[in-house]
Design a protein around this motif. Structure first.
Motif, PDB file in Angstrom:
ATOM      1  N   TYR A 156       0.852  -1.196   0.000  1.00  0.00           N
ATOM      2  CA  TYR A 156       0.000   0.000   0.000  1.00  0.00           C
ATOM      3  C   TYR A 156       0.875   1.228   0.000  1.00  0.00           C
ATOM      4  N   THR A 157       0.514   2.209  -0.779  1.00  0.00           N
ATOM      5  CA  THR A 157       1.159   3.496  -0.615  1.00  0.00           C
ATOM      6  C   THR A 157       0.092   4.566  -0.596  1.00  0.00           C
ATOM      7  N   GLN A 158       0.310   5.532   0.260  1.00  0.00           N
ATOM      8  CA  GLN A 158      -0.721   6.534   0.464  1.00  0.00           C
ATOM      9  C   GLN A 158      -0.111   7.922   0.371  1.00  0.00           C
ATOM     10  N   HIS A 159      -0.788   8.792  -0.358  1.00  0.00           N
ATOM     11  CA  HIS A 159      -0.298  10.162  -0.506  1.00  0.00           C
ATOM     12  C   HIS A 159      -1.435  11.100  -0.174  1.00  0.00           C
ATOM     13  N   ARG A 160      -1.145  12.004   0.704  1.00  0.00           N
ATOM     14  CA  ARG A 160      -2.196  12.943   1.090  1.00  0.00           C
ATOM     15  C   ARG A 160      -1.916  14.311   0.513  1.00  0.00           C
ATOM     16  N   VAL A 161      -2.962  14.927  -0.049  1.00  0.00           N
ATOM     17  CA  VAL A 161      -2.810  16.265  -0.610  1.00  0.00           C
ATOM     18  C   VAL A 161      -3.850  17.170   0.031  1.00  0.00           C
ATOM     19  N   ALA A 162      -3.419  18.339   0.485  1.00  0.00           N
ATOM     20  CA  ALA A 162      -4.384  19.325   0.967  1.00  0.00           C
ATOM     21  C   ALA A 162      -4.682  20.248  -0.197  1.00  0.00           C
ATOM     22  N   VAL A 163      -5.846  20.094  -0.757  1.00  0.00           N
ATOM     23  CA  VAL A 163      -6.185  20.851  -1.954  1.00  0.00           C
ATOM     24  C   VAL A 163      -6.864  22.143  -1.541  1.00  0.00           C
ATOM     25  N   ILE A 164      -6.180  23.245  -1.796  1.00  0.00           N
ATOM     26  CA  ILE A 164      -6.716  24.536  -1.366  1.00  0.00           C
ATOM     27  C   ILE A 164      -7.069  25.412  -2.554  1.00  0.00           C
ATOM     28  N   ASN A 165      -6.212  25.407  -3.575  1.00  0.00           N
ATOM     29  CA  ASN A 165      -6.524  26.200  -4.756  1.00  0.00           C
ATOM     30  C   ASN A 165      -6.172  25.389  -6.001  1.00  0.00           C
ATOM     31  N   SER A 166      -6.240  26.049  -7.111  1.00  0.00           N
ATOM     32  CA  SER A 166      -6.111  25.312  -8.368  1.00  0.00           C
ATOM     33  C   SER A 166      -4.705  24.753  -8.571  1.00  0.00           C
ATOM     34  N   LYS A 167      -3.738  25.230  -7.796  1.00  0.00           N
ATOM     35  CA  LYS A 167      -2.378  24.719  -8.007  1.00  0.00           C
ATOM     36  C   LYS A 167      -2.260  23.266  -7.599  1.00  0.00           C
ATOM     37  N   GLN A 168      -3.090  22.833  -6.690  1.00  0.00           N
ATOM     38  CA  GLN A 168      -2.977  21.439  -6.257  1.00  0.00           C
ATOM     39  C   GLN A 168      -3.801  20.485  -7.111  1.00  0.00           C
ATOM     40  N   MET A 169      -4.539  21.019  -8.083  1.00  0.00           N
ATOM     41  CA  MET A 169      -5.315  20.133  -8.942  1.00  0.00           C
ATOM     42  C   MET A 169      -4.410  19.599 -10.039  1.00  0.00           C
ATOM     43  N   GLY A 170      -4.804  18.499 -10.610  1.00  0.00           N
ATOM     44  CA  GLY A 170      -3.988  17.939 -11.694  1.00  0.00           C
ATOM     45  C   GLY A 170      -3.950  16.439 -11.601  1.00  0.00           C
ATOM     46  N   SER A 171      -2.901  15.864 -12.149  1.00  0.00           N
ATOM     47  CA  SER A 171      -2.765  14.411 -12.187  1.00  0.00           C
ATOM     48  C   SER A 171      -1.694  13.942 -11.224  1.00  0.00           C
ATOM     49  N   TYR A 172      -2.059  13.049 -10.358  1.00  0.00           N
ATOM     50  CA  TYR A 172      -1.097  12.448  -9.436  1.00  0.00           C
ATOM     51  C   TYR A 172      -0.951  10.979  -9.810  1.00  0.00           C
ATOM     52  N   SER A 173       0.297  10.525  -9.933  1.00  0.00           N
ATOM     53  CA  SER A 173       0.509   9.123 -10.317  1.00  0.00           C
ATOM     54  C   SER A 173       1.395   8.425  -9.313  1.00  0.00           C
ATOM     55  N   CYS A 174       1.048   7.181  -9.017  1.00  0.00           N
ATOM     56  CA  CYS A 174       1.912   6.347  -8.187  1.00  0.00           C
ATOM     57  C   CYS A 174       2.576   5.317  -9.081  1.00  0.00           C
ATOM     58  N   PHE A 175       3.852   5.092  -8.849  1.00  0.00           N
ATOM     59  CA  PHE A 175       4.595   4.149  -9.682  1.00  0.00           C
ATOM     60  C   PHE A 175       5.161   3.035  -8.818  1.00  0.00           C
ATOM     61  N   PHE A 176       4.994   1.823  -9.274  1.00  0.00           N
ATOM     62  CA  PHE A 176       5.600   0.677  -8.586  1.00  0.00           C
ATOM     63  C   PHE A 176       6.634   0.049  -9.508  1.00  0.00           C
ATOM     64  N   GLY A 177       7.810  -0.170  -8.980  1.00  0.00           N
ATOM     65  CA  GLY A 177       8.811  -0.922  -9.743  1.00  0.00           C
ATOM     66  C   GLY A 177       9.755  -0.030 -10.528  1.00  0.00           C
ATOM     67  N   GLU A 178      10.906  -0.582 -10.871  1.00  0.00           N
ATOM     68  CA  GLU A 178      11.923   0.197 -11.574  1.00  0.00           C
ATOM     69  C   GLU A 178      11.821  -0.005 -13.070  1.00  0.00           C
ATOM     70  N   LYS A 179      11.972  -1.264 -13.487  1.00  0.00           N
ATOM     71  CA  LYS A 179      12.021  -1.532 -14.923  1.00  0.00           C
ATOM     72  C   LYS A 179      10.612  -1.532 -15.523  1.00  0.00           C
ATOM     73  N   LYS A 180       9.808  -2.475 -15.075  1.00  0.00           N
ATOM     74  CA  LYS A 180       8.450  -2.575 -15.633  1.00  0.00           C
ATOM     75  C   LYS A 180       7.526  -1.822 -14.682  1.00  0.00           C
ATOM     76  N   GLN A 181       7.293  -0.563 -14.963  1.00  0.00           N
ATOM     77  CA  GLN A 181       6.581   0.272 -14.003  1.00  0.00           C
ATOM     78  C   GLN A 181       5.072   0.105 -14.119  1.00  0.00           C
ATOM     79  N   GLN A 182       4.430  -0.174 -12.993  1.00  0.00           N
ATOM     80  CA  GLN A 182       2.973  -0.155 -12.915  1.00  0.00           C
ATOM     81  C   GLN A 182       2.570   1.248 -12.517  1.00  0.00           C
ATOM     82  N   ARG A 183       1.584   1.763 -13.223  1.00  0.00           N
ATOM     83  CA  ARG A 183       1.243   3.158 -12.959  1.00  0.00           C
ATOM     84  C   ARG A 183      -0.245   3.300 -12.645  1.00  0.00           C
ATOM     85  N   GLY A 184      -0.509   4.018 -11.588  1.00  0.00           N
ATOM     86  CA  GLY A 184      -1.913   4.342 -11.288  1.00  0.00           C
ATOM     87  C   GLY A 184      -2.047   5.847 -11.232  1.00  0.00           C
TER      88      GLY A 184
END
Lengths: 360, 385
Positions: A156-184
């Motif tokens: 499990y990996t967890q990332h917390r973002v405090a979204v206050i204005n438009s600067k924090q909006m966008g795409s956040y991706s989590c990556f698992f692995g070095e060579k064959k990267q799984q991306r969410g």
């Protein structure tokens, strides 16, 4: 390499005394936005965010810092929700090795500032410890601020973002692995506005109401833009009779345009402004002249006249063939419609009794 | 024209069937598909849907109450002028409606004007049709009335397409052009003079003699009762299905199933009515009894298969009784008085139709179906006498 970091700040040893001292120290230094122990260089940025959000959710941060570094996630979440004035939203993506080629995406719609928790779950085929975990916002690598945990063969990996204005909006991706990267990927967006999919048809001189609606959201403000081509001109800025902007509820806006002319044709944009950004909807307006349907009407009317004429002529022709002696007066065009019919029923004129069948 | 001893049973009669087919399509098909316009009217005039639906109610009421006028005119002048005038009135009503600026405007133009146009077309056509056929009357009726069902299928998507491309004003203009074809249909109604015509006299005399005719009166009452029950199932079927937990889409689909079996029932019954010897009234009794029984079974049926089967059966039997109902009348009153007879019947049974829906709204679920069944049985008893 697993990054074992405490959430937002230094890792404190789990000694009750230190816990109390730390709490006290943090509360005092709140106004200055300082933290007494700062082993990590990336902290200033985090602190800044922390300050802004800590006006609203003070206790949660401090408690979580001093708690044992790895209490199980659910406990931390619980504490966050109880004490935060900002709402907390939690979203998770789970990935397994089989979905390696398909990018896993989740769209999150945010209207108001809130704390957002992004959790990625990954079930690796091999060894848990050998998996590298990273987070990125857009293309930029995020450091700190995330938690990694492994239980029962799932990472499990967890990332917390405090979204206050438009600067924090966008795409956040989590990556698992070095060579064959799984991306969410989590896409943080403002709510979408529904304009109208079908173009609105109106006529010259008529008036029309354009409407934009937002399903479950309440924008702060609405503005309308209209324009032919690429130039977008705000509407209703010099307030005049032609354009009237109104809205019965906060989640919709109506633009009434009177005295339509050909220039009013085109695509209109309704702009909704949220705390976290802007969103827009499209409404297409088409202005026709009355001649367009009128021409079709005249064509069909002409066709009907032709049909009627053909039917009546055919009838007169067949009757002429059967009653050659009755030419002239009785079968002239025009008046004969009424006379023909009353002939059989009421006319006291001479009756012709013939043995031939009529209309065969 | 020559006086015929009996109806031709074919020949030009088939053209009259064609004309009646298109007419029932243009009158009732348009009426049934008008709901598509109502959505646009609600948005354009910012009025609630209940007030907008009055347009159709006024139109239907004028059409039915105006039927005696239509039949009187066609007795005096023949069906052709009556229907052609009716066609022009209908088209005029729609044309004026395309310029409407308020809902009242629509009530008057579509409701009143087009409604009276429809009154002048439908009854004279059916009456004319029954004069052209005797042996194959039921079949001709059945075929002609299929126009209603088929047009309901075709006109709803057509109207929606028109609305998408021309907005409601342009669409009304084009529906007006469509209604002009009623004039062409009217032109097809070649007048027929039958041997009984000089005997029965003008419309006034006909109506008075009809009102004194015992069997005719009983028939009218029976048909009124049947008409009261006729609309109840259509109105409440969807609600009933929803109560049982059906989704909107399958429920609507079931209505289409009913419409299709209605169509099949009309033609089949028409053919049957001619093939089976003896008075047609017996067939009418058969269909009404069956319909009553089916309706009584509705509260009992719970399973989807049972409901589908019941709905198909109901569609078939209720469609079956329509052409037979119209065929009984000429046997009762004779083809000479058919115009006036039909007009009177339509007017009286419309009272039943108007009362039926609100009456049924008052009872609870089960009582509705029971009410409908009762009405049908009442009609059936009327036939027995």
């Amino acid at each position: 390499m697993r990054a074992l970091q405490g959430l937002r700040g230094p890792r404190a040893p789990s000694l009750p005394l230190l816990l109390l001292c730390f709490l006290a120290a943090l509360r005092r230094s709140l106004e200055h936005g300082l933290s007494t122990a700062a082993p990590f260089t990336s902290l200033p940025v985090q602190e800044e965010m922390m300050t802004k959000s800590s006006n609203l959710s003070l206790e949660s941060h401090s408690i979580s810092m001093t708690a044992a570094p790895f209490t199980s996630l659910p406990v931390q979440e619980e504490m966050m929700t109880k004490s935060s004035n900002l709402s907390l939203e939690s979203h998770s993506i789970s990935m397994t090795v089989e979905h390696s080629n398909m990018p896993v995406e989740k769209n999150i719609t945010l209207e108001r500032p809130s704390n957002v928790e992004l959790i990625c779950q990954f079930t690796p085929s091999g060894d848990l410890n050998s998996v590298n975990v990273t987070w990125k916002k857009g293309d930029k690598l995020l450091e700190g601020n995330y938690l990694v945990n492994a239980t029962g063969g799932i990472l499990y990996t967890q990332h917390r973002v405090a979204v206050i204005n438009s600067k924090q909006m966008g795409s956040y991706s989590c990556f698992f692995g070095e060579k064959k990267q799984q991306r969410g990927t989590f896409n943080l967006k403002v709510p979408e506005i529904n304009g109208q999919n079908k173009p609105l048809i109106t006529y010259l001189g008529d008036s029309v109401v354009l409407m934009c609606k937002c399903q479950d959201c309440l924008p702060l403000n609405w503005t309308w833009y209209g324009g032919n081509g690429s130039v977008q001109v705000p509407i209703g800025v010099p307030v005049n009779d032609k354009y009237v902007i109104s809205g019965k509820h906060a989640n919709e806006t109506r633009l009434k345009i009177t005295q339509l002319s050909e220039d009013d044709q085109g695509t209109y944009l309704c702009h909704a402004i949220f705390e976290l950004g802007e969103s827009e909807g499209h409404v297409k307006l088409v202005v026709l002249s009355y001649l367009v349907p009128l021409k079709v009407f005249c064509a069909i009317a002409a066709e009907v006249v032709l049909l009627v004429a053909a039917i009546l002529l055919f009838e007169m022709y067949t009757q002429k063939k059967k009653k050659p002696s009755d030419d002239g007066k009785e079968f002239e065009q025009g008046e004969q419609l009424k006379l023909d019919d009353s002939n059989g029923i009421e006319n006291s004129g001479p009756r012709h009794r013939k043995n031939e069948s009529v209309g065969q | 024209m020559a006086y015929r001893a009996e109806p031709p049973d074919g020949g030009w009669g088939w053209m009259v069937v064609l004309s009646a087919f298109f007419q029932s399509a243009l009158v009732f098909g348009v009426l049934r598909s008008f709901g598509v316009f109502f959505v646009e009217f609600v948005a354009a005039f910012e009025e609630p849907a209940a007030r907008v639906s009055w347009i159709a109610s006024i139109g239907i009421a004028v059409q039915q109450f105006g039927s005696p006028v239509g039949s009187a005119l066609s007795t005096k002048f023949g069906p052709r002028p009556a229907v052609m005038t009716g066609g022009i009135l209908t088209a005029l009503g729609m044309l004026l409606a395309s310029f409407a600026t308020s809902l009242t405007h629509l009530y008057l133009s579509i409701g009143l004007l087009s409604g009276s146009g429809w009154a002048l077309t439908f009854t004279p056509t059916l009456a004319c049709l029954s004069r052209y056929f005797s042996r194959r009357r039921s079949l001709a009726m059945g075929l002609a009335l299929t126009g209603v069902g088929l047009s309901s299928f075709a006109f709803a998507p057509l109207f929606q397409w028109l609305l998408n491309h021309y907005a409601w004003r342009g669409a009304l203009l084009l529906v007006s052009a469509l209604s002009l074809h009623l004039v062409a249909c009217g032109a097809l109604l070649r007048p027929l003079s039958l041997a009984e015509d000089p005997v029965v006299g003008g419309p006034g005399a006909q109506i008075t003699s009809l009102l004194r005719h015992g069997p005719f009166l009983r028939y009218t009452v029976a048909l009124t009762l049947i008409n009261t029950g006729y609309f109840i199932p259509y109105v409440h079927l969807v609600a009933h299905l929803r109560d049982l937990g059906w989704d909107p889409l399958p429920a609507a689909f079931l209505l289409s199933v009913a419409a299709i079996s209605d169509l099949v029932g009309r033609v089949a019954s028409g053919w049957l009515g001619d093939a089976v010897p003896g008075p047609v009234a017996r067939l009418l009794m058969l269909w009404t009894t069956l319909t009553g029984v089916i309706l009584a079974l509705y509260p009992v049926a719970e399973a989807p298969t049972g409901l589908v089967a019941l709905t198909m059966a109901y569609g078939f039997t209720s469609g079956a009784l329509t052409p037979v109902a119209f065929s009984v009348l000429p046997e009762l009153v004779g083809t000479g008085k058919i115009y006036c007879g039909l007009g009177l019947v339509q007017m009286v049974e419309s009272i039943g139709g108007l009362l039926g829906a609100p009456l049924s709204g008052k009872g609870n679920k089960i009582s509705r179906w029971a009410m409908a069944a009762v009405f049908y049985h009442g009609g059936c008893r009327g036939e027995l006498i």
